[in-house]
Design an enzyme around this catalytic site. Structure first.
Site, PDB file in Angstrom:
ATOM      1  N   ASP A 181       0.847  -1.200   0.000  1.00  0.00           N
ATOM      2  CA  ASP A 181       0.000   0.000   0.000  1.00  0.00           C
ATOM      3  C   ASP A 181       0.883   1.251   0.000  1.00  0.00           C
ATOM      4  OD1 ASP A 181       0.903  -0.432   2.620  1.00  0.00           O
ATOM      5  OD2 ASP A 181      -0.771   0.666   3.490  1.00  0.00           O
ATOM      6  N   HIS A 506       1.097  -8.713  -3.894  1.00  0.00           N
ATOM      7  CA  HIS A 506       0.206  -7.587  -3.600  1.00  0.00           C
ATOM      8  C   HIS A 506       1.095  -6.372  -3.342  1.00  0.00           C
ATOM      9  CE1 HIS A 506      -3.638  -5.806  -2.273  1.00  0.00           C
ATOM     10  NE2 HIS A 506      -2.878  -5.107  -1.449  1.00  0.00           N
ATOM     11  N   ASP A 548       0.230 -17.269  -4.977  1.00  0.00           N
ATOM     12  CA  ASP A 548       0.876 -16.180  -5.722  1.00  0.00           C
ATOM     13  C   ASP A 548      -0.210 -15.461  -6.517  1.00  0.00           C
ATOM     14  OD1 ASP A 548       2.561 -14.454  -6.994  1.00  0.00           O
ATOM     15  OD2 ASP A 548       3.248 -15.926  -8.477  1.00  0.00           O
ATOM     16  N   GLU A 557       1.459 -10.164   0.114  1.00  0.00           N
ATOM     17  CA  GLU A 557       1.868  -8.754   0.123  1.00  0.00           C
ATOM     18  C   GLU A 557       3.366  -8.701   0.443  1.00  0.00           C
ATOM     19  OE1 GLU A 557      -0.714  -6.135   2.324  1.00  0.00           O
ATOM     20  OE2 GLU A 557       0.459  -4.362   1.784  1.00  0.00           O
TER      21      GLU A 557
HETATM   22  O1  G3I Z   1      -1.314 -12.271  17.291  1.00  0.00           O
HETATM   23  C1  G3I Z   1      -2.198 -13.268  16.804  1.00  0.00           C
HETATM   24  C2  G3I Z   1      -1.698 -14.627  17.205  1.00  0.00           C
HETATM   25  O2  G3I Z   1      -1.714 -14.731  18.589  1.00  0.00           O
HETATM   26  C3  G3I Z   1      -2.572 -15.691  16.536  1.00  0.00           C
HETATM   27  O3  G3I Z   1      -2.019 -16.949  16.783  1.00  0.00           O
HETATM   28  C4  G3I Z   1      -2.626 -15.461  15.042  1.00  0.00           C
HETATM   29  C5  G3I Z   1      -3.548 -16.415  14.340  1.00  0.00           C
HETATM   30  O4  G3I Z   1      -3.816 -15.993  13.025  1.00  0.00           O
HETATM   31  O5  G3I Z   1      -3.088 -14.161  14.789  1.00  0.00           O
HETATM   32  C6  G3I Z   1      -2.234 -13.179  15.306  1.00  0.00           C
HETATM   33  O6  G3I Z   1      -2.678 -11.920  14.935  1.00  0.00           O
HETATM   34  C7  G3I Z   1      -2.550 -11.592  13.584  1.00  0.00           C
HETATM   35  C8  G3I Z   1      -1.432 -10.590  13.461  1.00  0.00           C
HETATM   36  O7  G3I Z   1      -1.425 -10.017  12.222  1.00  0.00           O
HETATM   37  C9  G3I Z   1      -0.081 -11.279  13.668  1.00  0.00           C
HETATM   38  O8  G3I Z   1       0.965 -10.361  13.588  1.00  0.00           O
HETATM   39  C10 G3I Z   1      -3.876 -11.077  13.127  1.00  0.00           C
HETATM   40  O9  G3I Z   1      -4.785 -12.124  13.041  1.00  0.00           O
HETATM   41  C11 G3I Z   1      -3.717 -10.432  11.782  1.00  0.00           C
HETATM   42  O10 G3I Z   1      -4.930  -9.857  11.353  1.00  0.00           O
HETATM   43  C12 G3I Z   1      -2.642  -9.394  11.833  1.00  0.00           C
HETATM   44  O11 G3I Z   1      -2.361  -8.936  10.580  1.00  0.00           O
HETATM   45  C13 G3I Z   1      -1.712  -7.698  10.404  1.00  0.00           C
HETATM   46  C14 G3I Z   1      -2.392  -7.019   9.232  1.00  0.00           C
HETATM   47  O12 G3I Z   1      -1.713  -5.844   8.896  1.00  0.00           O
HETATM   48  C15 G3I Z   1      -3.851  -6.667   9.512  1.00  0.00           C
HETATM   49  O13 G3I Z   1      -3.940  -5.750  10.525  1.00  0.00           O
HETATM   50  C16 G3I Z   1      -0.238  -7.971  10.083  1.00  0.00           C
HETATM   51  O14 G3I Z   1       0.444  -8.411  11.253  1.00  0.00           O
HETATM   52  C17 G3I Z   1       0.409  -6.719   9.575  1.00  0.00           C
HETATM   53  O15 G3I Z   1       1.708  -7.050   9.107  1.00  0.00           O
HETATM   54  C18 G3I Z   1      -0.404  -6.108   8.438  1.00  0.00           C
HETATM   55  O16 G3I Z   1       0.195  -4.912   8.073  1.00  0.00           O
HETATM   56  C19 G3I Z   1      -0.289  -4.304   6.903  1.00  0.00           C
HETATM   57  C20 G3I Z   1      -0.717  -2.899   7.279  1.00  0.00           C
HETATM   58  O17 G3I Z   1      -1.832  -2.968   8.122  1.00  0.00           O
HETATM   59  C21 G3I Z   1      -0.989  -2.047   6.050  1.00  0.00           C
HETATM   60  N1  G3I Z   1       0.112  -2.106   5.131  1.00  0.00           N
HETATM   61  C22 G3I Z   1       0.433  -3.435   4.707  1.00  0.00           C
HETATM   62  C23 G3I Z   1       0.839  -4.288   5.870  1.00  0.00           C
HETATM   63  C24 G3I Z   1       1.275  -5.669   5.445  1.00  0.00           C
HETATM   64  O18 G3I Z   1       0.233  -6.523   5.102  1.00  0.00           O
HETATM   65  O1  9MR Z   2      -3.745  -3.094  -0.055  1.00  0.00           O
HETATM   66  C1  9MR Z   2      -4.107  -3.220   1.299  1.00  0.00           C
HETATM   67  C2  9MR Z   2      -3.003  -3.922   2.053  1.00  0.00           C
HETATM   68  O2  9MR Z   2      -1.846  -3.122   2.051  1.00  0.00           O
HETATM   69  C3  9MR Z   2      -3.424  -4.245   3.461  1.00  0.00           C
HETATM   70  O3  9MR Z   2      -2.474  -5.098   4.061  1.00  0.00           O
HETATM   71  C4  9MR Z   2      -4.764  -4.925   3.476  1.00  0.00           C
HETATM   72  C5  9MR Z   2      -5.270  -5.163   4.873  1.00  0.00           C
HETATM   73  O4  9MR Z   2      -5.410  -3.978   5.556  1.00  0.00           O
HETATM   74  O5  9MR Z   2      -5.722  -4.175   2.774  1.00  0.00           O
HETATM   75  C6  9MR Z   2      -5.388  -3.971   1.425  1.00  0.00           C
HETATM   76  O6  9MR Z   2      -6.382  -3.214   0.813  1.00  0.00           O
HETATM   77  C7  9MR Z   2      -7.571  -3.884   0.553  1.00  0.00           C
HETATM   78  C8  9MR Z   2      -8.659  -3.397   1.476  1.00  0.00           C
HETATM   79  O7  9MR Z   2      -8.389  -3.766   2.798  1.00  0.00           O
HETATM   80  C9  9MR Z   2     -10.000  -3.945   1.047  1.00  0.00           C
HETATM   81  N1  9MR Z   2     -10.258  -3.639  -0.332  1.00  0.00           N
HETATM   82  C10 9MR Z   2      -9.265  -4.176  -1.246  1.00  0.00           C
HETATM   83  C11 9MR Z   2      -7.902  -3.632  -0.917  1.00  0.00           C
HETATM   84  C12 9MR Z   2      -6.828  -4.286  -1.779  1.00  0.00           C
HETATM   85  O8  9MR Z   2      -7.091  -4.254  -3.071  1.00  0.00           O
END
Ligand code: G3I
Ligand code: 9MR
Length: 590
Positions: A181, A506, A548, A557
């Protein structure tokens, strides 16, 4: 003799099978191996058959052995066998063939086998630069126009203060895009910068010679520092000069579409200041002050400014010790609602520990150390964006001598704790279907699981640095094997490095630039059965839950906090003795 007579037949057969998808049944490091490090491949459903290592120049057998049957891979029921050719050390280019299973992708054995990847894993950050054009001499076919300028960023109502009311504007250009993103998040920048700065601190001589071919390559600083400075300068603009607090992120209200950066002109905001962001900022700027100190001539005043910024951030955090960033709640209070990445941590004890450690070591002032409970328990949690405690412990292990003797005496034996963690990772490698520390438990396969593998690798490198014990270095290298193909999917997870690599990450620039190959050197998130994006996956087995597919942001991503530990791991392996041979005696160790 007999065996050699029968081989050409099997070779032809094997090569024919390999032309199909069979090659992906043989899971190995698709780049290759240092001559004197362990060399292992996994083969699905091949029992105890014989394997042959062939020189790709002439097809001749260079080495042969028997597969070793392993336990099944989780629920998939797939029987894994192991081909161990560690004792073969002759540099060259090879394929592994198993008559019953096919032929592997070609790979190399040689001293320079990870050199290009080591530099690409850091160059990846250059490709994430936000506000400047990437030009062809540096970016090749991935050259592109500048992305978001961020020269006129709105203060979101959640961030309003007396001096900066909602709707007023600040200047906050530069830095790196967080991931696929186009937003910039302080919390995730924190762990990323801490990891890269630690690479600089642990291997100063090595990083000075690391060539990235970036626009600053000809100045007097190490290229990696030039790259790190790009994000550091942005981070400094995220601090409110009036009180020292730091905005949680700079973001659109909604994610941009899958277009090139800078195409959309949606408003950009800085949102609420928060304690997690402010402490991560304090840690990074304190560590940067330390690393930059010796470049006073090239960067006059920057080290001091970083330290001042750090101390002010610390002061702000002391006055607001638990101001969480709760996006959902904010969205009920302020307009516009913000629906980009949350990075909403609820437990800040580790951020306190990290900021205090960096400030204590940089300033030598015991007060920072005394201000927090450094050892609430004996845990050694693997670093992630939400848990940075180990970054503090790595710093103490590296630099505890900078603290006063009185404090040093009170620090528990962190080395013992680190080695306990390292031994747990070795034990995991014994049970993992890939015989790598990664995958010892299904809990490893979370969103961004590949960074779990890389961070395990860092912990093992740290254990090696404190002991010189080769087993830790070998285990770290095994996790690099994992990332490069010795895993449940048959993919090397780094764009452009390996034979079967992600082609549809992604990652908005890779999706929108019209170039077939994605931007190189990017580590994708990796297997994660969570399906938070609802995209179908080829398997429900955690270690195989990867697609992929551009839509699969929960497995495919890319992100700066995943590339940073990859960069640490592969560059540390290069920096250590693996490059020139296999002797644990390293000048940099201990
Ligand atoms: O901590 C729990 C763990 O205890 C459990 O066992 C596990 C089971 O799935 O879940 C863990 O939590 C997850 C966490 O990531 C782990 O780090 C959550 O379910 C999961 O939703 C969460 O995802 C994060 C995601 O954003 C959604 O918020 C990712 O860590 C994080 O790297 C990702 O970051 C995104 C940014 O928001 C936006 N930019 C892109 C970036 C990469 O995808
Ligand atoms: O592109 C976004 C990615 O960087 C984030 O990790 C992800 C979860 O927050 O969300 C992606 O964006 C999606 C959005 O959440 C829902 N609509 C589609 C977007 C990707 O095409």
């Amino acid at each position: 003799m007999k065996i050699f007579l029968s081989l050409p037949f099997f070779w032809i057969l094997g090569t024919a099978i390999a032309a199909g998808q069979q090659a992906s049944q043989i899971r190995l490091n698709q780049l290759g191996y240092y001559p004197r490090c362990p060399k292992v491949a996994l083969v699905a459903d091949a029992g105890t058959a014989k394997f042959f290592l062939r020189d790709t120049r002439d097809g001749k057998v260079a080495y042969s052995g028997a597969l070793n049957k392993q336990k099944q891979n989780g629920e998939s029921g797939q029987g894994m066998s192991l081909a161990d050719f560690s004792s073969f050390t002759r540099p060259g280019r090879y394929e592994l063939s198993i008559p019953e299973a096919g032929t592997s992708y070609p790979f190399s054995i040689g001293a320079g086998v990870y050199k290009e990847l080591a530099s690409a894993s850091v160059k990846a950050f250059y490709y994430q630069r936000v506000s400047e054009a990437l030009s062809a001499p540096y970016a090749g076919k991935w050259a592109r126009a500048a992305g978001h300028p961020d020269t006129s960023v709105l203060i979101h109502p959640s961030a309003a203060s007396e001096g900066r009311p909602a709707g007023s504007r600040i200047f906050s250009p530069g830095g790196w895009y967080d991931a696929g993103d186009y937003n910039k998040y302080i919390v995730n920048s924190g762990i990323t910068m801490g990891t890269l700065l630690s690479l600089c601190e642990d291997f100063p001589d090595y990083v000075s010679g690391l060539d990235l071919n970036i626009p600053e390559s000809n100045n007097r600083l190490p290229d990696i520092l030039d790259e790190v400075l790009c994000n550091l300068r942005w981070m400094l603009t995220m601090q409110d000069p009036s009180d020292g607090g730091v905005y949680h992120k700079l973001t659109n209200a909604e994610f941009d579409g899958m277009v090139m950066p800078g195409i959309t002109k949606a408003d950009r905001y800085v949102v609420q200041k928060g304690t997690a962001a402010t402490l991560d900022f304090a840690a990074v700027t304190a560590q940067a002050a330390r690393v930059l100190r010796k470049y006073g001539k090239e960067l006059p005043g920057l080290s001091d400014s970083c330290l001042k910024a750090s101390v002010r951030a610390w002061g702000w955090a002391r006055s607001k010790p638990a101001l969480l960033y709760d996006q959902e709640r904010n969205n009920t209070l302020y307009k516009p609602a913000v629906n980009t990445g949350g990075y909403g941590d609820r437990d800040l004890s580790d951020e306190w520990i990290w900021a205090a450690a960096e400030l204590a070591v940089t300033t030598g002032d015991d007060a920072y150390y005394r201000a927090v409970n450094f050892f609430p328990d004996e845990k050694m949690p693997l670093p992630s964006w939400g848990n940075v405690r180990l970054l503090a412990y790595y710093t103490l292990l590296r630099s505890r001598a900078k603290l006063s003797p009185a404090i040093q005496v009170g620090i528990p034996d962190l080395k013992v704790r680190l080695l306990k963690l390292a031994e747990q990772l070795l034990a995991a490698a014994r049970t993992s279907p890939f015989k790598t520390p990664m995958g010892g438990t299904d809990h490893d396969f979370i969103w961004g699981s590949n960074a779990v593998a890389a961070n395990q690798g860092i912990a093992l490198i740290q254990a090696y640095l404190r002991t010189g014990a080769k087993k830790y270095l070998d285990a770290a290298a095994a996790n690099l094997d994992y990332l490069l193909g010795r895993n449940g999917t048959g993919y090397s997870f780094i764009t452009g490095y390996g034979s079967k690599t992600p082609m549809h990450p992604h990652h908005r620039p890779s999706a929108a630039d019209g170039i077939e190959e994605p931007v190189p050197g990017l580590l994708v998130g990796g297997p994660n059965p969570g399906q938070q994006d609802r995209v179908p996956l080829p398997s429900a087995v955690p270690s195989e839950a990867y697609a992929d597919d551009e839509r699969s942001y929960a497995t495919n991503e890319i992100a700066i906090n995943w590339n940073a530990p990859l960069a640490y791991l592969v560059n540390a392996l290069e920096a250590l003795q693996y490059r020139s041979g296999y002797s644990p005696a390293s000048k940099q160790a201990f």
